[in-house]
Design a protein around this motif. Sequence first.
Motif, PDB file in Angstrom:
ATOM      1  N   VAL A 170     106.624 -39.405  18.540  1.00  0.00           N
ATOM      2  CA  VAL A 170     105.992 -38.174  18.066  1.00  0.00           C
ATOM      3  C   VAL A 170     104.834 -37.753  18.969  1.00  0.00           C
ATOM      4  O   VAL A 170     104.018 -36.901  18.578  1.00  0.00           O
ATOM      5  CB  VAL A 170     105.496 -38.340  16.617  1.00  0.00           C
ATOM      6  N   ALA A 171     104.740 -38.313  20.174  1.00  0.00           N
ATOM      7  CA  ALA A 171     103.594 -38.069  21.046  1.00  0.00           C
ATOM      8  C   ALA A 171     103.393 -36.587  21.330  1.00  0.00           C
ATOM      9  O   ALA A 171     102.268 -36.069  21.243  1.00  0.00           O
ATOM     10  CB  ALA A 171     103.754 -38.847  22.348  1.00  0.00           C
ATOM     11  N   THR A 172     104.452 -35.888  21.677  1.00  0.00           N
ATOM     12  CA  THR A 172     104.334 -34.466  21.977  1.00  0.00           C
ATOM     13  C   THR A 172     103.962 -33.673  20.730  1.00  0.00           C
ATOM     14  O   THR A 172     103.098 -32.785  20.766  1.00  0.00           O
ATOM     15  CB  THR A 172     105.651 -33.932  22.564  1.00  0.00           C
ATOM     16  N   ALA A 173     104.571 -34.014  19.625  1.00  0.00           N
ATOM     17  CA  ALA A 173     104.325 -33.274  18.384  1.00  0.00           C
ATOM     18  C   ALA A 173     102.883 -33.384  17.915  1.00  0.00           C
ATOM     19  O   ALA A 173     102.329 -32.428  17.352  1.00  0.00           O
ATOM     20  CB  ALA A 173     105.270 -33.770  17.295  1.00  0.00           C
ATOM     21  N   VAL A 174     102.254 -34.546  18.144  1.00  0.00           N
ATOM     22  CA  VAL A 174     100.888 -34.734  17.651  1.00  0.00           C
ATOM     23  C   VAL A 174      99.836 -34.559  18.738  1.00  0.00           C
ATOM     24  O   VAL A 174      98.639 -34.606  18.460  1.00  0.00           O
ATOM     25  CB  VAL A 174     100.722 -36.115  16.970  1.00  0.00           C
ATOM     26  N   GLY A 175     100.250 -34.361  20.004  1.00  0.00           N
ATOM     27  CA  GLY A 175      99.315 -33.986  21.047  1.00  0.00           C
ATOM     28  C   GLY A 175      98.720 -35.089  21.882  1.00  0.00           C
ATOM     29  O   GLY A 175      97.640 -34.907  22.465  1.00  0.00           O
ATOM     30  N   VAL A 176      99.416 -36.244  22.016  1.00  0.00           N
ATOM     31  CA  VAL A 176      98.874 -37.329  22.843  1.00  0.00           C
ATOM     32  C   VAL A 176      99.857 -37.759  23.931  1.00  0.00           C
ATOM     33  O   VAL A 176      99.795 -38.879  24.426  1.00  0.00           O
ATOM     34  CB  VAL A 176      98.477 -38.543  21.979  1.00  0.00           C
ATOM     35  N   HIS A 177     100.756 -36.868  24.315  1.00  0.00           N
ATOM     36  CA  HIS A 177     101.761 -37.200  25.329  1.00  0.00           C
ATOM     37  C   HIS A 177     101.220 -37.115  26.741  1.00  0.00           C
ATOM     38  O   HIS A 177     101.846 -37.615  27.685  1.00  0.00           O
ATOM     39  CB  HIS A 177     102.955 -36.255  25.202  1.00  0.00           C
ATOM     40  N   ARG A 178     100.045 -36.512  26.916  1.00  0.00           N
ATOM     41  CA  ARG A 178      99.544 -36.247  28.265  1.00  0.00           C
ATOM     42  C   ARG A 178      98.068 -36.614  28.351  1.00  0.00           C
ATOM     43  O   ARG A 178      97.267 -36.216  27.503  1.00  0.00           O
ATOM     44  CB  ARG A 178      99.734 -34.760  28.585  1.00  0.00           C
ATOM     45  N   SER A 179      97.699 -37.371  29.384  1.00  0.00           N
ATOM     46  CA  SER A 179      96.291 -37.706  29.607  1.00  0.00           C
ATOM     47  C   SER A 179      95.774 -37.141  30.922  1.00  0.00           C
ATOM     48  O   SER A 179      94.627 -37.389  31.295  1.00  0.00           O
ATOM     49  CB  SER A 179      96.083 -39.226  29.561  1.00  0.00           C
ATOM     50  N   ALA A 180      96.590 -36.396  31.632  1.00  0.00           N
ATOM     51  CA  ALA A 180      96.180 -35.667  32.832  1.00  0.00           C
ATOM     52  C   ALA A 180      97.107 -34.464  32.972  1.00  0.00           C
ATOM     53  O   ALA A 180      98.265 -34.516  32.536  1.00  0.00           O
ATOM     54  CB  ALA A 180      96.250 -36.541  34.077  1.00  0.00           C
ATOM     55  N   THR A 181      96.601 -33.394  33.547  1.00  0.00           N
ATOM     56  CA  THR A 181      97.394 -32.171  33.662  1.00  0.00           C
ATOM     57  C   THR A 181      97.943 -31.937  35.053  1.00  0.00           C
ATOM     58  O   THR A 181      98.915 -31.195  35.212  1.00  0.00           O
ATOM     59  CB  THR A 181      96.543 -30.960  33.255  1.00  0.00           C
ATOM     60  N   THR A 182      97.342 -32.566  36.074  1.00  0.00           N
ATOM     61  CA  THR A 182      97.726 -32.267  37.453  1.00  0.00           C
ATOM     62  C   THR A 182      98.531 -33.359  38.127  1.00  0.00           C
ATOM     63  O   THR A 182      98.973 -33.186  39.267  1.00  0.00           O
ATOM     64  CB  THR A 182      96.467 -31.995  38.297  1.00  0.00           C
ATOM     65  N   GLY A 183      98.708 -34.491  37.460  1.00  0.00           N
ATOM     66  CA  GLY A 183      99.454 -35.589  38.060  1.00  0.00           C
ATOM     67  C   GLY A 183      99.744 -36.661  37.037  1.00  0.00           C
ATOM     68  O   GLY A 183      99.266 -36.609  35.896  1.00  0.00           O
ATOM     69  N   SER A 184     100.514 -37.640  37.436  1.00  0.00           N
ATOM     70  CA  SER A 184     100.961 -38.691  36.532  1.00  0.00           C
ATOM     71  C   SER A 184     100.009 -39.878  36.585  1.00  0.00           C
ATOM     72  O   SER A 184      99.833 -40.499  37.639  1.00  0.00           O
ATOM     73  CB  SER A 184     102.381 -39.133  36.916  1.00  0.00           C
ATOM     74  N   VAL A 185      99.377 -40.186  35.446  1.00  0.00           N
ATOM     75  CA  VAL A 185      98.571 -41.398  35.298  1.00  0.00           C
ATOM     76  C   VAL A 185      98.995 -42.083  34.009  1.00  0.00           C
ATOM     77  O   VAL A 185      99.363 -41.430  33.029  1.00  0.00           O
ATOM     78  CB  VAL A 185      97.053 -41.094  35.272  1.00  0.00           C
ATOM     79  N   ALA A 186      98.954 -43.401  33.998  1.00  0.00           N
ATOM     80  CA  ALA A 186      99.421 -44.152  32.824  1.00  0.00           C
ATOM     81  C   ALA A 186      98.804 -45.543  32.841  1.00  0.00           C
ATOM     82  O   ALA A 186      99.367 -46.471  33.418  1.00  0.00           O
ATOM     83  CB  ALA A 186     100.945 -44.250  32.826  1.00  0.00           C
ATOM     84  N   ASN A 187      97.655 -45.661  32.196  1.00  0.00           N
ATOM     85  CA  ASN A 187      96.972 -46.952  32.188  1.00  0.00           C
ATOM     86  C   ASN A 187      96.665 -47.369  30.760  1.00  0.00           C
ATOM     87  O   ASN A 187      97.403 -47.020  29.851  1.00  0.00           O
ATOM     88  CB  ASN A 187      95.738 -46.875  33.084  1.00  0.00           C
ATOM     89  N   GLY A 188      95.599 -48.123  30.543  1.00  0.00           N
ATOM     90  CA  GLY A 188      95.350 -48.703  29.234  1.00  0.00           C
ATOM     91  C   GLY A 188      94.948 -47.682  28.182  1.00  0.00           C
ATOM     92  O   GLY A 188      94.555 -46.545  28.486  1.00  0.00           O
ATOM     93  N   ALA A 189      95.038 -48.091  26.916  1.00  0.00           N
ATOM     94  CA  ALA A 189      94.671 -47.234  25.790  1.00  0.00           C
ATOM     95  C   ALA A 189      94.053 -48.085  24.694  1.00  0.00           C
ATOM     96  O   ALA A 189      94.240 -49.309  24.649  1.00  0.00           O
ATOM     97  CB  ALA A 189      95.888 -46.483  25.263  1.00  0.00           C
ATOM     98  N   ALA A 190      93.310 -47.431  23.793  1.00  0.00           N
ATOM     99  CA  ALA A 190      92.658 -48.145  22.693  1.00  0.00           C
ATOM    100  C   ALA A 190      92.471 -47.201  21.520  1.00  0.00           C
ATOM    101  O   ALA A 190      92.224 -45.999  21.687  1.00  0.00           O
ATOM    102  CB  ALA A 190      91.305 -48.694  23.134  1.00  0.00           C
ATOM    103  N   TRP A 191      92.556 -47.770  20.312  1.00  0.00           N
ATOM    104  CA  TRP A 191      92.313 -47.048  19.082  1.00  0.00           C
ATOM    105  C   TRP A 191      90.927 -47.377  18.543  1.00  0.00           C
ATOM    106  O   TRP A 191      90.430 -48.492  18.720  1.00  0.00           O
ATOM    107  CB  TRP A 191      93.347 -47.419  18.020  1.00  0.00           C
ATOM    108  N   GLY A 192      90.300 -46.408  17.875  1.00  0.00           N
ATOM    109  CA  GLY A 192      89.013 -46.652  17.234  1.00  0.00           C
ATOM    110  C   GLY A 192      88.594 -45.447  16.420  1.00  0.00           C
ATOM    111  O   GLY A 192      88.930 -44.312  16.760  1.00  0.00           O
ATOM    112  N   ASP A 193      87.843 -45.669  15.361  1.00  0.00           N
ATOM    113  CA  ASP A 193      87.384 -44.575  14.509  1.00  0.00           C
ATOM    114  C   ASP A 193      85.971 -44.189  14.924  1.00  0.00           C
ATOM    115  O   ASP A 193      84.994 -44.627  14.318  1.00  0.00           O
ATOM    116  CB  ASP A 193      87.442 -45.011  13.044  1.00  0.00           C
TER     117      ASP A 193
END
Length: 606
Positions: A170-193
């Motif tokens: 559901v990444a695209t539907a909820v808005g977290v499918h992209r972390s850069a707009t001009t190129g491909s990057v894909a590294n670590g991630a973390a959750w937190g409130d």
Amino acid sequence: MRGHRRADPVASAAALAAVRCAVVSALVPVLVSAQSSAQVQFVDATASSGLGGFTHSPNSLAVPGRNEWIMGGIGVGDFNGDGWPDIYVPRGGAGADRLYMNNGDGTFANRAPEWGISLAHAGNGVACADFDGDGRTDIYVTSYGTALDNLGQVGRHRLYRNTGTGFVDVATAVGVHRSATTGSVANGAAWGDYDLDGDLDLAVAGWSSIHFGNRVFRNDGGVFTEVTPPVLLSAVTWGFQPAFVDLTGDGFPELLFAADFETGRAFVNQRNGSFQLATEELGLGVDDNGMGHCVADFDRDGLPDYFVTSIHMDVPNPGMYNGNTLYMQGADAVPFREEALARGCSDGGWGWGVVAVDLDHDGWEDMVEANGRNAGQWANEQEYVYRNTGGGAFERLGATTGLNLAADSRAVALIDHDRDGDMDVLVLVNAGPLKLYRNDSVKSGGWLQLDLSRGEGSRVAPHGIGSLVEVRQTQGASGGDGAKGESGIVLRRFIHSGSSYNASSEHLVHVGLPDASAPVEVRIEWPSGQTTVIEGVQTNQRLAVTAPARGDLDADGAVGKGDLAALMESWGGTDLADRAVRAADLDRDGVVGARDLAILLSEWSR
């Protein structure tokens, strides 16, 4: 970066030859005491657990440049809700991802096809948590996509929502499918409130100098809004791994980025939905090549300390801050002081992932570090265990512990795969195997595990993320140095997501106890401001604890006179760093007033 990779992040053969000539010795000295290596012991359980058939296979054509060499992630979670931890591993593009479900006995079977997750893409960083609050653990994985043009693809991250019997992206539907707009990057991630609204927000790191791929997304009821601090969109930040964790003690988590080339960042939470860059003010960011990180109270003074892996050179480059950094927090004007060399944990080779854990149940948190770079002085260097010998001083151990791995390792994660009460270790080797090391250490004390959950009507984020857990052992405990209560010792755990590198450990609070039999008191300071206290808890057990309902300010299990008294005591309060005010601010408008009283009365139960 003043270290090895400033001029060329992926060193040429000529540069590596020059480094070899500069090295005094190709062997890194390892000092191991017989007592420590005998006490901390692992057994390679990879084959016997059913994990022996996996090989990480990054597709070099699916990633930009030569980024395949920085890849390798792990995610641990109880995905089918049977009480046993499972493992998700992205394959890297040349082959389908794996979902190893625990058979209920510490062995695993790949169920990725049945769960709809057996896909081939260049997946990398993994963060597992219940993002939508339905009680099921979901999976976020950053991805370079599936194209074969050596550029990667933009907007291919995946958020697998757990339906209970399978996963749906559901990444695209909820808005977290992209972390850069001009190129491909894909590294670590973390959750937190970060805004303490009871749902989990997301931070994503991006290792790039041109694509500004470090992002922060606020969770607005299951869909996300980008709220990235402006400096991350303008200042180059070679981000590898983010984390949300409260360093200042006000209950609101800070935002940390372990980042390469002297670009590590620390943002202080302003308690109004924004962050302020404060790396230097906190005394952080001196590491040259931040890769992975972890947070723990290593010296037991009650304050969180911060460890960042980096590159150690036998002959450091001029001006280089050599090796790992350990930022110890104290009461000084500058909160953190870097002390890795003095405390024995500076030299970890070419460091990557790291986790903090009490391996031998002596009441002191140790560390396990993954490292690897198959070149020059780092070739065939082993992974390391830093055993905390007390007071936050470490002894570096290696192959004699049974963690007999000298490989190009990346991610490391914690898992109690056999539910025996101690934490086992997963290590993923880049373009190599997934390894499971069962913890068979000689235990000098006991243990306690806490499984935190939010509960119906709670204001706390899933898994209790953002909570502070204190375990006080009051009888027969040998305290040594560190935070002490009226009797015995106090052990603290700062519940957060994002420690390690590209990895997500099991959501389980694990505490090693100096005394194997003396009962303990458990105190949980929930991020909502409420506090749960459980007395007379027996050791050597797993305890499930549910956060109190919204109006249950005193956490006694009901909404009544005690809660009304607590609310009136905080009437008019606006300081959200005050836990009592935060607990009474039921409508989260920043002031305790009439609307909060109306909410409490509507939930009255006695």
